[in-house]
Design a protein around this motif. Sequence first.
Motif, PDB file in Angstrom:
ATOM      1  N   MET A 147       0.872  -1.036  -0.084  1.00  0.00           N
ATOM      2  CA  MET A 147      -0.026  -0.032  -0.059  1.00  0.00           C
ATOM      3  C   MET A 147       0.881   1.224   0.034  1.00  0.00           C
ATOM      4  SD  MET A 147      -2.872  -1.076   2.830  1.00  0.00           S
ATOM      5  CE  MET A 147      -4.094   0.091   2.190  1.00  0.00           C
ATOM      6  N   HIS A 148       0.281   2.343  -0.252  1.00  0.00           N
ATOM      7  CA  HIS A 148       0.984   3.656  -0.086  1.00  0.00           C
ATOM      8  C   HIS A 148       0.096   4.563   0.387  1.00  0.00           C
ATOM      9  CE1 HIS A 148      -0.266   6.189  -3.487  1.00  0.00           C
ATOM     10  NE2 HIS A 148      -0.244   5.048  -4.061  1.00  0.00           N
ATOM     11  N   GLY A 149       0.630   5.682   0.963  1.00  0.00           N
ATOM     12  CA  GLY A 149      -0.184   6.832   1.629  1.00  0.00           C
ATOM     13  C   GLY A 149       0.553   8.057   1.103  1.00  0.00           C
ATOM     14  N   ALA A 150      -0.015   8.603  -0.026  1.00  0.00           N
ATOM     15  CA  ALA A 150       0.811   9.893  -0.667  1.00  0.00           C
ATOM     16  C   ALA A 150       2.108   9.622  -1.037  1.00  0.00           C
ATOM     17  CB  ALA A 150       0.631  11.073   0.218  1.00  0.00           C
ATOM     18  N   GLY A 151       2.366   8.506  -1.413  1.00  0.00           N
ATOM     19  CA  GLY A 151       3.542   7.923  -2.214  1.00  0.00           C
ATOM     20  C   GLY A 151       4.522   7.279  -1.021  1.00  0.00           C
ATOM     21  N   ASN A 152       4.270   7.308   0.264  1.00  0.00           N
ATOM     22  CA  ASN A 152       5.025   6.645   1.331  1.00  0.00           C
ATOM     23  C   ASN A 152       4.433   5.318   1.201  1.00  0.00           C
ATOM     24  OD1 ASN A 152       5.009   7.432   4.851  1.00  0.00           O
ATOM     25  ND2 ASN A 152       6.513   6.464   3.732  1.00  0.00           N
ATOM     26  N   GLY A 176      10.695  -4.103  -1.450  1.00  0.00           N
ATOM     27  CA  GLY A 176      10.684  -2.800  -1.624  1.00  0.00           C
ATOM     28  C   GLY A 176       9.747  -1.749  -0.991  1.00  0.00           C
ATOM     29  N   CYS A 177       9.917  -0.926   0.026  1.00  0.00           N
ATOM     30  CA  CYS A 177       9.232  -0.115   0.749  1.00  0.00           C
ATOM     31  C   CYS A 177       9.892   0.734   1.630  1.00  0.00           C
ATOM     32  CB  CYS A 177       8.347  -1.021   1.513  1.00  0.00           C
ATOM     33  SG  CYS A 177       8.915  -1.904   2.859  1.00  0.00           S
ATOM     34  N   ASP A 178       9.227   1.777   2.017  1.00  0.00           N
ATOM     35  CA  ASP A 178       9.844   2.892   3.118  1.00  0.00           C
ATOM     36  C   ASP A 178       9.625   2.230   4.654  1.00  0.00           C
ATOM     37  OD1 ASP A 178      10.303   4.807   1.410  1.00  0.00           O
ATOM     38  OD2 ASP A 178       8.245   5.507   1.318  1.00  0.00           O
ATOM     39  N   GLN A 179       8.502   1.786   4.577  1.00  0.00           N
ATOM     40  CA  GLN A 179       8.268   0.872   6.191  1.00  0.00           C
ATOM     41  C   GLN A 179       7.421  -0.403   5.880  1.00  0.00           C
ATOM     42  OE1 GLN A 179       7.442   4.594   6.051  1.00  0.00           O
ATOM     43  NE2 GLN A 179       9.279   4.947   6.926  1.00  0.00           N
ATOM     44  N   GLY A 228       2.184   7.984  10.348  1.00  0.00           N
ATOM     45  CA  GLY A 228       0.830   8.616  10.161  1.00  0.00           C
ATOM     46  C   GLY A 228       0.494   8.041   8.790  1.00  0.00           C
ATOM     47  N   ASN A 229       1.212   8.000   7.551  1.00  0.00           N
ATOM     48  CA  ASN A 229       0.613   7.507   6.400  1.00  0.00           C
ATOM     49  C   ASN A 229       0.488   6.076   6.484  1.00  0.00           C
ATOM     50  OD1 ASN A 229       0.869   9.935   4.731  1.00  0.00           O
ATOM     51  ND2 ASN A 229       3.190   9.646   4.797  1.00  0.00           N
ATOM     52  N   GLY A 230       1.226   5.390   7.410  1.00  0.00           N
ATOM     53  CA  GLY A 230       0.842   3.957   7.499  1.00  0.00           C
ATOM     54  C   GLY A 230      -0.489   3.914   8.345  1.00  0.00           C
ATOM     55  N   ALA A 231      -0.782   4.616   9.447  1.00  0.00           N
ATOM     56  CA  ALA A 231      -1.926   4.684  10.173  1.00  0.00           C
ATOM     57  C   ALA A 231      -3.155   4.361   9.342  1.00  0.00           C
ATOM     58  CB  ALA A 231      -2.052   5.584  11.139  1.00  0.00           C
ATOM     59  N   ARG A 232      -3.137   5.492   8.410  1.00  0.00           N
ATOM     60  CA  ARG A 232      -4.247   5.590   7.259  1.00  0.00           C
ATOM     61  C   ARG A 232      -4.383   4.242   6.458  1.00  0.00           C
ATOM     62  NH1 ARG A 232      -1.906  10.133   5.748  1.00  0.00           N
ATOM     63  NH2 ARG A 232      -1.582   9.405   3.387  1.00  0.00           N
ATOM     64  N   GLY A 275      -5.766  12.126   4.838  1.00  0.00           N
ATOM     65  CA  GLY A 275      -5.137  11.976   3.323  1.00  0.00           C
ATOM     66  C   GLY A 275      -5.456  10.687   2.749  1.00  0.00           C
ATOM     67  N   PRO A 276      -4.868  10.483   1.794  1.00  0.00           N
ATOM     68  CA  PRO A 276      -5.261   9.336   0.670  1.00  0.00           C
ATOM     69  C   PRO A 276      -4.454   8.198   1.222  1.00  0.00           C
ATOM     70  CG  PRO A 276      -3.563  10.532  -0.062  1.00  0.00           C
ATOM     71  CD  PRO A 276      -3.748  11.299   1.207  1.00  0.00           C
ATOM     72  N   THR A 277      -5.185   6.744   0.692  1.00  0.00           N
ATOM     73  CA  THR A 277      -4.591   5.564   0.776  1.00  0.00           C
ATOM     74  C   THR A 277      -4.769   4.786  -0.487  1.00  0.00           C
ATOM     75  OG1 THR A 277      -6.675   4.448   1.457  1.00  0.00           O
ATOM     76  CG2 THR A 277      -5.158   5.353   3.227  1.00  0.00           C
ATOM     77  N   ALA A 278      -3.912   3.962  -0.747  1.00  0.00           N
ATOM     78  CA  ALA A 278      -4.130   3.016  -2.045  1.00  0.00           C
ATOM     79  C   ALA A 278      -3.432   1.572  -1.677  1.00  0.00           C
ATOM     80  CB  ALA A 278      -3.276   3.696  -3.218  1.00  0.00           C
ATOM     81  N   PHE A 279      -4.243   0.643  -2.281  1.00  0.00           N
ATOM     82  CA  PHE A 279      -3.745  -0.767  -2.265  1.00  0.00           C
ATOM     83  C   PHE A 279      -2.908  -0.870  -3.651  1.00  0.00           C
ATOM     84  CE2 PHE A 279      -6.061  -2.740   1.322  1.00  0.00           C
ATOM     85  CZ  PHE A 279      -7.077  -1.850   1.408  1.00  0.00           C
ATOM     86  N   VAL A 280      -1.811  -1.468  -3.517  1.00  0.00           N
ATOM     87  CA  VAL A 280      -0.818  -1.490  -4.720  1.00  0.00           C
ATOM     88  C   VAL A 280      -0.866  -2.983  -5.194  1.00  0.00           C
ATOM     89  CG1 VAL A 280       1.364  -1.341  -5.720  1.00  0.00           C
ATOM     90  CG2 VAL A 280       0.509   0.382  -4.215  1.00  0.00           C
TER      91      VAL A 280
END
Length: 268
Positions: free
Chosen positions: A1-6, A36-39, A69-73, A256-261
């Motif tokens: 997943m990503h939240g605003a690209g994170n 591959g990911c940030d977290q 924060g992006n991970g929480a969303r 903010g946004p979220t997306a399943f990849v």
Amino acid sequence: MHGAGNDFVMLDLRGGAEPPSRAVTQKLGDRHFGVGCDQIISIEDPVEPGTVASYRIWNSDGSIAGQCGNGARCVAAWVERELQLPAGEPFVLSSPAGLHEVLPLGKGYYQVAMGVPSFDPRQVPLGAQIEHEALTYPFRDFEFSAVSMGNPHAVIVVPEAFMADVMEVGDAMQISPLFPQSVNVGFAQVVSRNELYLRVYERGAGETLACGSGACAAVAALVRRDMLDRKVSVALPGGRLQIEWPADDQPIRMSGPTAFVFQGELIV
Ligand SMILES: N[C@H](CCC[C@H](N)C(=O)O)C(=O)O
């Protein structure tokens, strides 16, 4: 997943599955030899009454973080879909930083209560050489504010976020004895009292396309310096987050946004 690209690898550890070892988190985080990911973010069984799930965070270098924060969303989006929660109904998650009320906003957007920011140097934490809490502290020829959102943040006001020397300054601060647990370094350009451009050089991941706790920390620090109002649109390289800090003793709300990849099975 990503939240605003994170971006994140989300691990379903419900039912008491073993958390990833440091080696597995590094493997998952590797953009060439792994996924591959940030977290890496775990979804785990609820541990607090009144919550639907808990989550933990590992940076792609294997280090543990107290908040994302992006991970929480993304946890909120994952849980809402997986548990088939009633659409639009609020629910509560828990993380190492505490409890988080979630309000689904529709179309993959979520508002998450990210907790009350702390400016206490011992909470951030800052090194023992900092004896008193201050609005800003000196570093080289500039100054920074220090905030904890459950993870450590340094916020630097810059004239042009695009031109900031994020990697050189970020690296120097992260290894400084000023930050015994290292630090996430935010470079904030104030556009108006309700708009901020922000880049964040994250602890354990380097510069990311967005940092939710970093956006909260930057707004908190600059509200405190009377450079921002309490409702701010934060533009990051990967997207926009809406941050509102209703009052000093209230939690900061991040939307903010979220997306399943992609979905897959991990064989370790
Ligand atoms: N690098 C951070 C964790 C991830 C924070 C960020 N991705 C967010 O959205 O808040 C730390 O070590 O504290």
